[in-house]
Design a protein around this motif. Structure first.
Motif, PDB file in Angstrom:
ATOM      1  N   HIS A  80      12.632 -56.490 -32.233  1.00  0.00           N
ATOM      2  CA  HIS A  80      11.437 -56.564 -31.394  1.00  0.00           C
ATOM      3  C   HIS A  80      11.645 -57.721 -30.407  1.00  0.00           C
ATOM      4  CE1 HIS A  80       6.993 -55.243 -31.305  1.00  0.00           C
ATOM      5  NE2 HIS A  80       7.140 -56.059 -30.280  1.00  0.00           N
ATOM      6  N   TRP A  81      12.736 -57.610 -29.623  1.00  0.00           N
ATOM      7  CA  TRP A  81      12.959 -58.394 -28.398  1.00  0.00           C
ATOM      8  C   TRP A  81      13.587 -59.767 -28.540  1.00  0.00           C
ATOM      9  CZ3 TRP A  81       7.604 -57.601 -25.562  1.00  0.00           C
ATOM     10  CH2 TRP A  81       7.329 -56.219 -25.475  1.00  0.00           C
TER      11      TRP A  81
ATOM     12  N   TYR B  25      -0.439 -47.317 -24.770  1.00  0.00           N
ATOM     13  CA  TYR B  25      -1.489 -48.225 -24.287  1.00  0.00           C
ATOM     14  C   TYR B  25      -2.284 -47.672 -23.120  1.00  0.00           C
ATOM     15  CZ  TYR B  25       0.343 -51.773 -27.393  1.00  0.00           C
ATOM     16  OH  TYR B  25       0.709 -52.449 -28.517  1.00  0.00           O
TER      17      TYR B  25
ATOM     18  N   TRP C 183      -2.230 -51.975 -33.134  1.00  0.00           N
ATOM     19  CA  TRP C 183      -1.702 -53.229 -32.589  1.00  0.00           C
ATOM     20  C   TRP C 183      -2.895 -54.076 -32.201  1.00  0.00           C
ATOM     21  CZ3 TRP C 183       2.943 -55.477 -32.720  1.00  0.00           C
ATOM     22  CH2 TRP C 183       3.032 -56.732 -32.084  1.00  0.00           C
TER      23      TRP C 183
ATOM     24  N   GLU D 105       2.261 -48.252 -32.289  1.00  0.00           N
ATOM     25  CA  GLU D 105       1.352 -49.264 -31.731  1.00  0.00           C
ATOM     26  C   GLU D 105       0.323 -48.568 -30.870  1.00  0.00           C
ATOM     27  OE1 GLU D 105       3.094 -52.479 -29.425  1.00  0.00           O
ATOM     28  OE2 GLU D 105       4.655 -52.779 -30.926  1.00  0.00           O
TER      29      GLU D 105
ATOM     30  N   ASN E  83      12.212 -51.726 -30.831  1.00  0.00           N
ATOM     31  CA  ASN E  83      10.864 -51.586 -30.311  1.00  0.00           C
ATOM     32  C   ASN E  83      10.915 -51.610 -28.790  1.00  0.00           C
ATOM     33  OD1 ASN E  83       7.801 -51.789 -30.526  1.00  0.00           O
ATOM     34  ND2 ASN E  83       8.280 -53.513 -29.202  1.00  0.00           N
ATOM     35  N   GLU E  84      10.476 -50.523 -28.159  1.00  0.00           N
ATOM     36  CA  GLU E  84      10.277 -50.494 -26.710  1.00  0.00           C
ATOM     37  C   GLU E  84      11.474 -50.994 -25.905  1.00  0.00           C
ATOM     38  OE1 GLU E  84       6.641 -52.440 -25.605  1.00  0.00           O
ATOM     39  OE2 GLU E  84       5.406 -51.033 -26.703  1.00  0.00           O
TER      40      GLU E  84
ATOM     41  N   TYR F 158       4.243 -43.497 -21.355  1.00  0.00           N
ATOM     42  CA  TYR F 158       3.061 -43.401 -20.496  1.00  0.00           C
ATOM     43  C   TYR F 158       3.030 -42.035 -19.847  1.00  0.00           C
ATOM     44  CZ  TYR F 158       3.310 -48.521 -20.439  1.00  0.00           C
ATOM     45  OH  TYR F 158       3.367 -49.849 -20.797  1.00  0.00           O
TER      46      TYR F 158
ATOM     47  N   PHE G   6      -5.102 -59.330 -29.116  1.00  0.00           N
ATOM     48  CA  PHE G   6      -4.998 -57.920 -29.503  1.00  0.00           C
ATOM     49  C   PHE G   6      -5.385 -57.703 -30.962  1.00  0.00           C
ATOM     50  CE2 PHE G   6      -2.275 -57.323 -25.737  1.00  0.00           C
ATOM     51  CZ  PHE G   6      -2.453 -55.977 -25.413  1.00  0.00           C
TER      52      PHE G   6
ATOM     53  N   GLU H 209       1.178 -63.355 -27.182  1.00  0.00           N
ATOM     54  CA  GLU H 209       1.311 -62.158 -26.358  1.00  0.00           C
ATOM     55  C   GLU H 209       2.327 -62.407 -25.228  1.00  0.00           C
ATOM     56  OE1 GLU H 209       0.729 -59.023 -26.608  1.00  0.00           O
ATOM     57  OE2 GLU H 209       1.167 -58.530 -24.526  1.00  0.00           O
ATOM     58  N   TRP H 210       3.576 -62.717 -25.636  1.00  0.00           N
ATOM     59  CA  TRP H 210       4.709 -62.819 -24.710  1.00  0.00           C
ATOM     60  C   TRP H 210       4.392 -63.707 -23.515  1.00  0.00           C
ATOM     61  CZ3 TRP H 210       8.276 -61.703 -27.932  1.00  0.00           C
ATOM     62  CH2 TRP H 210       8.092 -60.688 -28.872  1.00  0.00           C
TER      63      TRP H 210
ATOM     64  N   TRP I   7       3.402 -57.144 -14.469  1.00  0.00           N
ATOM     65  CA  TRP I   7       4.372 -56.243 -15.095  1.00  0.00           C
ATOM     66  C   TRP I   7       4.687 -55.063 -14.205  1.00  0.00           C
ATOM     67  CZ3 TRP I   7       2.613 -51.384 -16.423  1.00  0.00           C
ATOM     68  CH2 TRP I   7       1.228 -51.227 -16.459  1.00  0.00           C
TER      69      TRP I   7
ATOM     70  N   LEU J 242      11.818 -55.306 -18.258  1.00  0.00           N
ATOM     71  CA  LEU J 242      11.074 -56.558 -18.094  1.00  0.00           C
ATOM     72  C   LEU J 242      11.989 -57.753 -18.339  1.00  0.00           C
ATOM     73  CD1 LEU J 242       7.654 -55.682 -19.835  1.00  0.00           C
ATOM     74  CD2 LEU J 242       8.298 -55.446 -17.420  1.00  0.00           C
TER      75      LEU J 242
ATOM     76  N   GLN K 225       6.034 -63.097 -32.506  1.00  0.00           N
ATOM     77  CA  GLN K 225       4.630 -63.206 -32.129  1.00  0.00           C
ATOM     78  C   GLN K 225       3.762 -63.854 -33.205  1.00  0.00           C
ATOM     79  OE1 GLN K 225       4.602 -58.860 -30.605  1.00  0.00           O
ATOM     80  NE2 GLN K 225       3.195 -59.904 -29.225  1.00  0.00           N
TER      81      GLN K 225
ATOM     82  N   TRP L 278      -5.203 -53.118 -18.167  1.00  0.00           N
ATOM     83  CA  TRP L 278      -4.646 -51.785 -18.388  1.00  0.00           C
ATOM     84  C   TRP L 278      -5.798 -50.792 -18.502  1.00  0.00           C
ATOM     85  CZ3 TRP L 278      -0.745 -53.255 -22.913  1.00  0.00           C
ATOM     86  CH2 TRP L 278       0.241 -54.113 -22.390  1.00  0.00           C
TER      87      TRP L 278
HETATM   88  C1  PNW Z   1       4.021 -54.052 -26.475  1.00  0.00           C
HETATM   89  N1  PNW Z   1       4.266 -53.210 -20.062  1.00  0.00           N
HETATM   90  O1  PNW Z   1       4.346 -54.791 -25.347  1.00  0.00           O
HETATM   91  C2  PNW Z   1       4.785 -54.753 -27.597  1.00  0.00           C
HETATM   92  O2  PNW Z   1       5.477 -53.909 -28.466  1.00  0.00           O
HETATM   93  C3  PNW Z   1       3.969 -55.751 -28.329  1.00  0.00           C
HETATM   94  O3  PNW Z   1       4.822 -56.742 -28.852  1.00  0.00           O
HETATM   95  C4  PNW Z   1       2.904 -56.312 -27.422  1.00  0.00           C
HETATM   96  O4  PNW Z   1       2.226 -57.404 -27.974  1.00  0.00           O
HETATM   97  C5  PNW Z   1       1.966 -55.165 -27.108  1.00  0.00           C
HETATM   98  O5  PNW Z   1       2.649 -54.044 -26.597  1.00  0.00           O
HETATM   99  C6  PNW Z   1       0.847 -55.544 -26.132  1.00  0.00           C
HETATM  100  O6  PNW Z   1       1.377 -55.925 -24.895  1.00  0.00           O
HETATM  101  C7  PNW Z   1       4.254 -54.320 -24.047  1.00  0.00           C
HETATM  102  O7  PNW Z   1       4.319 -54.097 -19.201  1.00  0.00           O
HETATM  103  C8  PNW Z   1       4.351 -55.286 -23.047  1.00  0.00           C
HETATM  104  O8  PNW Z   1       4.257 -52.012 -19.752  1.00  0.00           O
HETATM  105  C9  PNW Z   1       4.352 -54.902 -21.729  1.00  0.00           C
HETATM  106  C10 PNW Z   1       4.274 -53.565 -21.407  1.00  0.00           C
HETATM  107  C11 PNW Z   1       4.184 -52.601 -22.396  1.00  0.00           C
HETATM  108  C12 PNW Z   1       4.177 -52.987 -23.716  1.00  0.00           C
END
Ligand code: PNW
Length: 468
Positions: free
Chosen positions: A127-128, A302, A419, A373, A171-172, A230, A435, A426-427, A320, A179, A26, A346
């Motif tokens: 981280h992906w 988040y 974060w 985050e 990470n996640e 969540y 952010f 942002e992906w 998403w 996804l 990123q 969100w």
């Molecule tokens: C996280 N969703 O991403 C990541 O760890 C970060 O790299 C990213 O930039 C940040 O949160 C903000 O998006 C997510 O779809 C992306 O639920 C998508 C989801 C959750 C977290």
């Protein structure tokens, strides 16, 4: 309503670890420099139609070249810790074999710079950004990828373990699995429910193998994983809505929490997934590896999911929430409540952070917890060289009050990472979502700390929030 009248002065426990987070793809850019080879995110972002406006991480924030001045900025903000990720393709190009000394040297210089500024490095191994050759060999749905990840983790720990104390494996993993291989909105962009479930298992297996390897070679290290969690709330107390919430909670939260912290998959989740997979990919002994003891647990928070029972013909609401990131439960409806949202759409729900922290502590573990985050995207405007971001500041303020409430309720929360340190890639949304606490001009690479960054520096200085 002003952010300046939301609550009393609060103080965090001594030594609370105040930080900010980023991830390699990123921010780094320099995608083809220093021996780095493509990861799945290079391939994906360079594939037509995958990211907004075809944005890629080729240059991003050019952090690879600007690292020393970026660390100076962190020091100016008074950060106690910085959470970053290592690009696998930079330090072990291709994902197998020998280390790339030039890649390792970048992270060694970063860590030394942080330590020289009194900033605790918090290193995330994945981280992906899977090296593309490992995706070509099957990616995370293939079992061997877990072993490759452990091998890479060892290589990083051998090179940096003398100066890094905190290591996060993944990470996640929900995002990587569901996804990446379920809805396909993230790299590698594949879309198959059974693959997503297999990917989720092999990610956790890789996590467990990496923890075992790091524990053996670095007994002083603090090891953990970061999960995005969540609260999942039913839209009403009707039994069908409650059951929809149980199903989504299974896929979003318990799919990872239970194997990692209890050593088993929940029976109801396995039953829900029966049409998708028979769990034949789970071998004897895997769950013992997955649940290898940790030192800390990282939570990314988040928002909340509010869900309702299936209705014939209902459409998903956001990219998403695309059906196939919930294999076997594509029919569950995601409900919007009309509460304020961020630029990601969100819903802003600070009480959900308290619920999440209390749940993990009550139902799963006594380990120290860290918010690895938390933050929000909003549209920013540069006016006379300044960026005023009251909405982002209010989001941080509300969530820090929630974090403090959780501590008061007995949760062993030891740190908080905003974060993100700076605006970044942002992906799938490319550079269209911001952010950062620090604004980045992608034409000039000029960094401007937003008002939320100035405010956060004051929070760190006080170790708490002023009366408002
Ligand atoms: C996280 N969703 O991403 C990541 O760890 C970060 O790299 C990213 O930039 C940040 O949160 C903000 O998006 C997510 O779809 C992306 O639920 C998508 C989801 C959750 C977290």
């Amino acid at each position: 309503v002003g952010v300046l009248d939301q609550g009393p002065a609060i103080t965090f426990p001594p030594g609370f670890l105040w930080g900010a987070a980023t991830a390699a793809y990123q921010i780094e850019g320099a995608a083809t420099e220093g021996g780095r080879t493509p990861s799945i995110w290079d391939t994906f972002s360079h594939t037509e139609g995958r990211t907004v406006a075809g944005h890629t991480g080729d240059v991003a924030c050019d952090h690879y070249h600007r690292m020393p001045s970026d660390v100076r900025l962190m020091a100016e903000l008074g950060l106690k810790s910085y959470r970053f990720s290592v690009s696998w393709s930079r330090v072990q190009p291709g994902g197998t074999g020998a280390a790339n000394p030039e890649g390792l040297d970048f992270y060694r210089r970063l860590v030394d710079e942080l330590l020289a500024n009194g900033i605790e490095p918090w290193l995330t191994l994945y981280h992906w950004d899977l090296p593309q050759p490992l995706e070509d060999a099957g990616g995370w749905p293939a079992r061997d990828t877990a072993a490759r990840f452990a091998d890479y983790s060892q290589l990083v720990a051998d090179a940096l373990g003398d100066r890094v104390k905190y290591f996060t494996t993944l990470n996640e993993p929900w995002c990587s699995a569901f996804l990446g291989y379920g809805s396909g909105v993230h790299a590698p962009g594949r879309s198959d429910g059974a693959d997503a479930v297999r990917a989720g298992h092999h990610l956790m297996l890789g996590h467990g193998l990496a923890v075992q390897a790091l524990r053996a070679s670095r007994p002083q290290a603090q090891l953990g994983i970061t999960l995005n969690l969540y609260p999942v709330t039913p839209a009403s107390d009707a039994p069908a809505d409650v059951d929809a919430a149980r199903r989504i909670d299974g896929l979003a939260n318990r799919f990872f929490l239970d194997p990692v912290l209890r050593g088993s998959y929940p029976a109801d989740l396995q039953a829900d997934l029966r049409k998708v997979t028979d769990f034949g990919h789970v071998r004897d002994g895997d769950l013992a590896v997955v649940s290898t003891p940790l030192d800390v647990v990282g939570i990314n928070y988040y928002s909340r999911h509010v869900v309702a029972a299936p209705v014939e013909g209902a459409e998903p609401e956001a990219y998403w929430r695309a059906p196939s990131c919930w294999p076997g439960s594509e029919d569950v409806r995601f409900v919007t409540r009309g509460v304020p949202v961020t630029d990601m759409d969100w819903e802003i729900d600070a009480p959900g952070l308290v619920e999440t922290l209390e749940r993990v502590h009550r139902d799963y573990t006594d380990l120290p917890l860290y918010i690895t985050e938390n933050g929000s995207a909003f549209v920013d405007e540069v006016v006379d060289g300044r960026v005023d971001d009251p909405d982002r500041l209010a989001y941080f303020d509300a969530h820090l009050r929630a974090a403090h409430a959780a501590i008061s309720a007995g949760v062993p929360l030891k740190g908080y990472f905003a974060w993100s340190l700076m605006d970044n890639f942002e992906w799938a949304w490319g550079y269209t979502k911001r952010f950062g606490m620090v604004h980045v001009d992608y034409d000039t690479q000029v960094r401007i700390p937003k008002s939320s960054a100035r405010w956060y520096a004051e929070v760190i200085r006080r170790n708490g929030l002023a009366a408002q």
